[in-house]
Design a protein around this motif. Structure first.
Motif, mmCIF file in Angstrom:
data_model
loop_
_atom_site.group_PDB
_atom_site.id
_atom_site.type_symbol
_atom_site.label_atom_id
_atom_site.label_comp_id
_atom_site.label_asym_id
_atom_site.label_seq_id
_atom_site.Cartn_x
_atom_site.Cartn_y
_atom_site.Cartn_z
ATOM 1 N N UNK A 36 36.023 30.087 42.993
ATOM 2 C CA UNK A 36 35.182 30.329 41.825
ATOM 3 C C UNK A 36 34.048 31.302 42.088
ATOM 4 N N UNK A 37 34.140 32.048 43.172
ATOM 5 C CA UNK A 37 33.085 33.010 43.526
ATOM 6 C C UNK A 37 33.225 34.315 42.757
ATOM 7 N N UNK A 38 34.441 34.648 42.337
ATOM 8 C CA UNK A 38 34.692 35.855 41.545
ATOM 9 C C UNK A 38 35.716 35.529 40.459
ATOM 10 N N UNK A 39 35.674 36.316 39.413
ATOM 11 C CA UNK A 39 36.684 36.193 38.365
ATOM 12 C C UNK A 39 37.972 36.863 38.834
ATOM 13 N N UNK A 40 39.111 36.425 38.316
ATOM 14 C CA UNK A 40 40.361 37.122 38.640
ATOM 15 C C UNK A 40 40.293 38.570 38.147
ATOM 16 N N UNK A 41 40.910 39.457 38.879
ATOM 17 C CA UNK A 41 40.882 40.881 38.545
ATOM 18 C C UNK A 41 41.388 41.125 37.128
ATOM 19 N N UNK A 42 42.415 40.417 36.712
ATOM 20 C CA UNK A 42 42.968 40.600 35.360
ATOM 21 C C UNK A 42 41.891 40.367 34.305
ATOM 22 N N UNK A 43 41.090 39.328 34.462
ATOM 23 C CA UNK A 43 40.015 39.038 33.506
ATOM 24 C C UNK A 43 38.967 40.143 33.505
ATOM 25 N N UNK A 44 38.622 40.613 34.676
ATOM 26 C CA UNK A 44 37.625 41.676 34.796
ATOM 27 C C UNK A 44 38.125 42.955 34.126
ATOM 28 N N UNK A 45 39.388 43.305 34.357
ATOM 29 C CA UNK A 45 39.944 44.531 33.773
ATOM 30 C C UNK A 45 40.067 44.434 32.258
#
Length: 86
Positions: A36-45
């Protein structure tokens, strides 16, 4: 003959090193998402596409001073190159 064997071994290690390093980066990123330290790349993109339209050229997951962020290079309309930290 020994020199040839040594050269072949060195070449094999040199070719395999980026793959091993890439796996380590992939594992590190996956662990950060799972924790839970970063969002998944798909969500960010998906969010990036809505807020900053353009063509994604490069994405790197970085950690600095215990803080995770995605560094994204984006080519926008008119040829404008943008570097974002998300």
């Amino acid at each position: 003959m020994k020199f040839l064997r040594f050269t072949v071994c060195c070449l094999a290690v040199a070719l395999a090193w980026p793959l091993a390093h890439a796996d380590g980066d992939h594992d590190r990123a996956r662990d950060a998402v799972r924790a839970g330290q970063v969002l998944p790349l798909k969500s960010v993109l998906e969010r990036l596409e809505r807020e900053h339209p353009g063509q994604v050229l490069e994405v790197e997951l970085e950690q600095e001073d215990g803080r995770w962020f995605y560094e994204v290079k984006l080519l926008q309309a008119g040829g404008r190159l943008v570097k974002l930290e998300l």
